[in-house]
Each structure stands twice: as C-alpha cells, then as structure tokens.
Motif scaffolding. Structure first.
Motif, PDB file in Angstrom:
ATOM      1  N   PHE A 175     -35.116  39.983  55.725  1.00 39.36           N
ATOM      2  CA  PHE A 175     -34.388  38.707  55.694  1.00 39.36           C
ATOM      3  C   PHE A 175     -34.739  37.857  56.909  1.00 39.36           C
ATOM      4  CE2 PHE A 175     -31.883  42.279  57.235  1.00 39.36           C
ATOM      5  CZ  PHE A 175     -31.490  41.867  58.497  1.00 39.36           C
ATOM      6  N   ILE A 176     -34.388  36.578  56.807  1.00 32.31           N
ATOM      7  CA  ILE A 176     -34.574  35.603  57.873  1.00 32.31           C
ATOM      8  C   ILE A 176     -33.210  35.068  58.270  1.00 32.31           C
ATOM      9  CG2 ILE A 176     -35.531  33.324  58.455  1.00 32.31           C
ATOM     10  CD1 ILE A 176     -37.831  33.911  56.500  1.00 32.31           C
ATOM     11  N   LEU A 177     -32.917  35.086  59.577  1.00 31.20           N
ATOM     12  CA  LEU A 177     -31.629  34.605  60.087  1.00 31.20           C
ATOM     13  C   LEU A 177     -31.787  33.165  60.570  1.00 31.20           C
ATOM     14  CD1 LEU A 177     -30.702  37.857  62.027  1.00 31.20           C
ATOM     15  CD2 LEU A 177     -29.655  37.070  59.909  1.00 31.20           C
ATOM     16  N   TRP A 225     -42.647  26.656  59.530  1.00 27.08           N
ATOM     17  CA  TRP A 225     -43.692  27.634  59.243  1.00 27.08           C
ATOM     18  C   TRP A 225     -43.057  29.021  59.252  1.00 27.08           C
ATOM     19  CZ3 TRP A 225     -49.321  26.745  60.656  1.00 27.08           C
ATOM     20  CH2 TRP A 225     -49.610  25.399  60.894  1.00 27.08           C
ATOM     21  N   ARG A 226     -43.512  29.900  58.392  1.00 26.94           N
ATOM     22  CA  ARG A 226     -43.122  31.319  58.478  1.00 26.94           C
ATOM     23  C   ARG A 226     -44.278  32.048  59.157  1.00 26.94           C
ATOM     24  NH1 ARG A 226     -42.844  36.511  55.531  1.00 26.94           N
ATOM     25  NH2 ARG A 226     -44.480  35.773  54.138  1.00 26.94           N
ATOM     26  N   ILE A 227     -44.111  32.280  60.463  1.00 26.98           N
ATOM     27  CA  ILE A 227     -45.170  32.924  61.242  1.00 26.98           C
ATOM     28  C   ILE A 227     -44.684  34.217  61.897  1.00 26.98           C
ATOM     29  CG2 ILE A 227     -46.501  30.824  61.628  1.00 26.98           C
ATOM     30  CD1 ILE A 227     -45.232  30.592  64.396  1.00 26.98           C
ATOM     31  N   ASP A 228     -43.415  34.563  61.681  1.00 21.99           N
ATOM     32  CA  ASP A 228     -42.840  35.805  62.209  1.00 21.99           C
ATOM     33  C   ASP A 228     -42.642  36.772  61.038  1.00 21.99           C
ATOM     34  OD1 ASP A 228     -41.811  34.912  65.155  1.00 21.99           O
ATOM     35  OD2 ASP A 228     -41.568  33.275  63.716  1.00 21.99           O
ATOM     36  N   GLU A 249     -49.740  29.165  51.305  1.00 21.85           N
ATOM     37  CA  GLU A 249     -49.197  27.807  51.262  1.00 21.85           C
ATOM     38  C   GLU A 249     -47.675  27.808  51.201  1.00 21.85           C
ATOM     39  OE1 GLU A 249     -50.959  25.218  48.409  1.00 21.85           O
ATOM     40  OE2 GLU A 249     -52.936  25.258  49.392  1.00 21.85           O
ATOM     41  N   ILE A 250     -47.091  28.794  50.554  1.00 20.80           N
ATOM     42  CA  ILE A 250     -45.641  28.891  50.455  1.00 20.80           C
ATOM     43  C   ILE A 250     -44.994  29.094  51.824  1.00 20.80           C
ATOM     44  CG2 ILE A 250     -45.615  31.401  50.086  1.00 20.80           C
ATOM     45  CD1 ILE A 250     -43.354  31.040  48.101  1.00 20.80           C
ATOM     46  N   ASP A 251     -45.789  29.518  52.797  1.00 22.71           N
ATOM     47  CA  ASP A 251     -45.247  29.906  54.098  1.00 22.71           C
ATOM     48  C   ASP A 251     -45.184  28.764  55.112  1.00 22.71           C
ATOM     49  OD1 ASP A 251     -44.780  32.641  53.457  1.00 22.71           O
ATOM     50  OD2 ASP A 251     -46.938  32.995  53.591  1.00 22.71           O
ATOM     51  N   PHE A 306     -40.862  40.640  53.748  1.00 20.52           N
ATOM     52  CA  PHE A 306     -40.029  39.544  53.264  1.00 20.52           C
ATOM     53  C   PHE A 306     -40.388  39.179  51.835  1.00 20.52           C
ATOM     54  CE2 PHE A 306     -38.943  35.004  52.771  1.00 20.52           C
ATOM     55  CZ  PHE A 306     -37.575  35.077  53.013  1.00 20.52           C
ATOM     56  N   ARG A 307     -41.669  39.182  51.525  1.00 25.09           N
ATOM     57  CA  ARG A 307     -42.096  38.801  50.175  1.00 25.09           C
ATOM     58  C   ARG A 307     -41.815  39.896  49.140  1.00 25.09           C
ATOM     59  NH1 ARG A 307     -41.245  33.811  50.300  1.00 25.09           N
ATOM     60  NH2 ARG A 307     -42.607  32.562  51.620  1.00 25.09           N
ATOM     61  N   MET A 308     -41.409  41.058  49.569  1.00 25.65           N
ATOM     62  CA  MET A 308     -40.940  42.073  48.605  1.00 25.65           C
ATOM     63  C   MET A 308     -39.579  41.690  48.032  1.00 25.65           C
ATOM     64  SD  MET A 308     -41.860  45.742  50.346  1.00 25.65           S
ATOM     65  CE  MET A 308     -40.899  46.622  49.102  1.00 25.65           C
ATOM     66  N   PHE A 309     -38.819  40.893  48.808  1.00 25.29           N
ATOM     67  CA  PHE A 309     -37.449  40.578  48.413  1.00 25.29           C
ATOM     68  C   PHE A 309     -37.228  39.101  48.103  1.00 25.29           C
ATOM     69  CE2 PHE A 309     -37.297  44.387  51.012  1.00 25.29           C
ATOM     70  CZ  PHE A 309     -36.457  45.219  50.283  1.00 25.29           C
ATOM     71  N   ASN A 310     -38.153  38.240  48.507  1.00 23.58           N
ATOM     72  CA  ASN A 310     -37.939  36.808  48.358  1.00 23.58           C
ATOM     73  C   ASN A 310     -39.270  36.114  48.113  1.00 23.58           C
ATOM     74  OD1 ASN A 310     -37.539  33.961  49.022  1.00 23.58           O
ATOM     75  ND2 ASN A 310     -35.582  34.553  49.920  1.00 23.58           N
ATOM     76  N   ASP A 311     -39.381  35.446  46.968  1.00 21.11           N
ATOM     77  CA  ASP A 311     -40.626  34.737  46.650  1.00 21.11           C
ATOM     78  C   ASP A 311     -40.418  33.229  46.615  1.00 21.11           C
ATOM     79  OD1 ASP A 311     -39.121  34.442  44.358  1.00 21.11           O
ATOM     80  OD2 ASP A 311     -40.609  35.330  43.003  1.00 21.11           O
ATOM     81  N   GLN A 312     -39.369  32.755  47.321  1.00 25.92           N
ATOM     82  CA  GLN A 312     -39.029  31.338  47.285  1.00 25.92           C
ATOM     83  C   GLN A 312     -39.661  30.572  48.442  1.00 25.92           C
ATOM     84  OE1 GLN A 312     -37.206  30.014  44.648  1.00 25.92           O
ATOM     85  NE2 GLN A 312     -37.654  32.092  43.952  1.00 25.92           N
ATOM     86  N   PRO A 313     -40.023  29.307  48.219  1.00 28.84           N
ATOM     87  CA  PRO A 313     -40.496  28.465  49.320  1.00 28.84           C
ATOM     88  C   PRO A 313     -39.318  28.049  50.205  1.00 28.84           C
ATOM     89  CG  PRO A 313     -40.353  27.181  47.308  1.00 28.84           C
ATOM     90  CD  PRO A 313     -40.039  28.603  46.930  1.00 28.84           C
ATOM     91  N   GLY A 314     -39.638  27.381  51.309  1.00 24.98           N
ATOM     92  CA  GLY A 314     -38.589  26.851  52.175  1.00 24.98           C
ATOM     93  C   GLY A 314     -38.010  27.864  53.145  1.00 24.98           C
ATOM     94  N   ASN A 315     -38.608  29.054  53.220  1.00 18.69           N
ATOM     95  CA  ASN A 315     -38.140  30.091  54.145  1.00 18.69           C
ATOM     96  C   ASN A 315     -39.071  30.141  55.353  1.00 18.69           C
ATOM     97  OD1 ASN A 315     -35.806  31.605  52.825  1.00 18.69           O
ATOM     98  ND2 ASN A 315     -37.303  31.521  51.160  1.00 18.69           N
ATOM     99  N   TYR A 316     -38.613  29.603  56.462  1.00 21.99           N
ATOM    100  CA  TYR A 316     -39.453  29.481  57.647  1.00 21.99           C
ATOM    101  C   TYR A 316     -38.798  30.153  58.852  1.00 21.99           C
ATOM    102  CZ  TYR A 316     -41.200  25.859  54.515  1.00 21.99           C
ATOM    103  OH  TYR A 316     -41.668  25.187  53.410  1.00 21.99           O
ATOM    104  N   THR A 317     -39.627  30.397  59.877  1.00 22.24           N
ATOM    105  CA  THR A 317     -39.122  31.060  61.087  1.00 22.24           C
ATOM    106  C   THR A 317     -39.416  30.272  62.358  1.00 22.24           C
ATOM    107  OG1 THR A 317     -41.173  32.339  61.431  1.00 22.24           O
ATOM    108  CG2 THR A 317     -39.479  33.328  60.002  1.00 22.24           C
ATOM    109  N   TRP A 318     -40.217  29.206  62.259  1.00 28.83           N
ATOM    110  CA  TRP A 318     -40.546  28.378  63.424  1.00 28.83           C
ATOM    111  C   TRP A 318     -40.574  26.916  63.017  1.00 28.83           C
ATOM    112  CZ3 TRP A 318     -44.606  24.941  64.234  1.00 28.83           C
ATOM    113  CH2 TRP A 318     -44.690  24.414  65.523  1.00 28.83           C
TER     114      TRP A 318
END
Length: 262
Positions: free
Chosen positions: A239-241, A220-223, A159-161, A194-206
C-alpha cells in the motif's frame, strides 16, 4: 505465522521530518520495520530521541563523500542476525545508500538508489549502481535466499506510474534505459508488490514541491517494495500512505506473513 508490517519512506532529511512530529508518527503507526532514505545526516548529528525510538533498534548508513547528503536508516523491532552497509564496492558504498539486514527467513535491502538527473556522469553512476545491486541480489537468490527490497528507486517503471509520461520520456527517472533495467530486475525473479494488489493509475509516491504538484496529484511512483518470487506467497498487502505529509515523498508499506517475528 505472524503478520508484520514494513514501511519505507524517503524523508528528505531526517532532522527536518523530526521537527514535523516524526517520532510521534512512528509510535502511532507502530511498524515492525521502518526503512528511511535520504536521511541527510550522520548519527552523531542526531538527537537521542531519533537514535533510540522506544521499542526499536536503529541502524544508519551515512555518506562518506559529503555531509548532509544521501543516507539510509532502519528502525527494527525484530533482531537481524547480520547487518551490512553496502555491496562491498566503495564507489557505491561511500555514498551511504544501502543497508542489508539478514532476518534469517528473509534478507531486507533498504536502498536509496541514485538520481540520474544532474548529469550524464550521474546517470551512468545510477545505471552502474543498479547493475551492481542486481548482481548482488542474484547471488543471494541463487543461494536460495528470500529477499525484500525497498526504497526510492528514482525511476517510474511504466506509464501508469507517473501523471505525465509523454512529457517525461527524455527525463531521467523515466528514460527507456532506466525502465528497461526494472524490466530486467523483475525478469530475474522479483515482483513489484504494489501492482500485485492495485492496478489503478493515480497512485504516486513523489511530487514536485516547487510546483505544488501534490495538491493536484501530479506525481510519480518511484518508491517500491519488491520481493523475490520465492517470497511472494508471504505477502498479505502492499500500500501507499499518500496522506502522510512531511516530505516530498510519502511512505509506502507491505504486510507479510513470517515466522521471523521475535
């Protein structure tokens, strides 16, 4: 040990992103390995400056079933000892979704996983593709190989993703059966970096371009970058750019420690 950076990006058309300054972006960011998905082009349709970016070897896998569809590419400063263009299963390989590069110290999978939204048949194809990939990867792990997997998985795991999980429970990309496959994949010895370094919501890739969702960060974080448990200690960062424009996806990356740099 040397730190190297790997990037992954669904470009939603390599020719389209080329017009938006793609080559300049690559040369500025200077990743050691760049994996692209949804290139939508055969190499013979590309200009020379896209085939031969300064300092990089390039590898392309393109769809045999229809033009302007699917496709993956890898730009690499490192020399792979072997390159495969699929799982040796024509049903999956013919859509040009997979590149498998062996760098001795690790094997890199660059995959554009299928989307299941179009029909029940495509959802079944997606789930069958997932299983074929997992069987292939499990055999490599049993051989003691270390693995990196990157690409557009086309499923948000938890759900966080995604921004609106409740509204999407019956949408392909967040169906229980798709999410359960990621659970199974991780249980077979893989880690969501990614979840090894960041457990925050709001991080998406699409983000959906039609609804201008990116402006509101309704995404959505699908990548993903996954690594085998045996390679986990080589991870320095994931990380996510999200500021990089040019596609409905943004790039993602990892930094790893390796002896492979050459």
């Amino acid at each position: 040990m040397k730190a190297i950076r790997l990037y992954s990006w669904n470009v939603n058309g390599i020719r389209a992103v080329h017009k938006k300054g793609f080559v300049d972006w690559v040369l500025k960011e200077n990743p050691d390995i760049l994996c692209l998905q949804e290139t939508k082009a055969h190499p013979d349709q590309l200009p020379k400056e896209l085939i031969s970016i300064n300092g990089y070897q390039s590898f392309f896998s393109s769809s045999k079933v229809k033009k302007g569809y699917s496709g993956v590419a890898v730009y690499s400063k490192l020399n792979p000892v072997d390159v495969k263009y699929g799982f040796d299963i024509p049903r999956f390989d013919d859509e040009g979704r997979t590149l498998i590069l062996d760098y001795k110290e690790f094997i890199l999978f660059n995959i554009y996983f299928p989307n299941g939204k179009m029909s029940d048949e495509r959802l079944k194809y997606k789930l069958d593709f997932y299983d074929a990939f997992l069987e292939y990867a499990k055999k490599l792990i049993q051989q003691g190989r270390k693995i990196i997997v990157c690409g557009d998985v086309n499923t948000a795991h938890k759900e966080i993703d995604l921004a609106r999980p409740k509204e999407n429970e019956k949408t392909s990309g967040f169906l229980p059966i798709e999410r359960q496959w990621i659970d199974k994949f991780l249980a077979n010895g893989f880690v969501d970096t990614f979840r090894m370094f960041n457990d925050q919501p709001g991080n998406y890739t699409w983000w959906d371009m039609q609804t201008r969702a990116r402006e509101r960060n309704v995404g959505w974080r699908i990548d993903y970058f996954f690594v085998s448990e045996s390679f986990k200690n080589n991870l320095k960062n994931s990380f996510i750019l999200s500021d990089v424009m040019g596609s409905d996806h943004c790039p993602i990356g990892v930094e790893i420690l390796t002896d492979t740099a050459n």
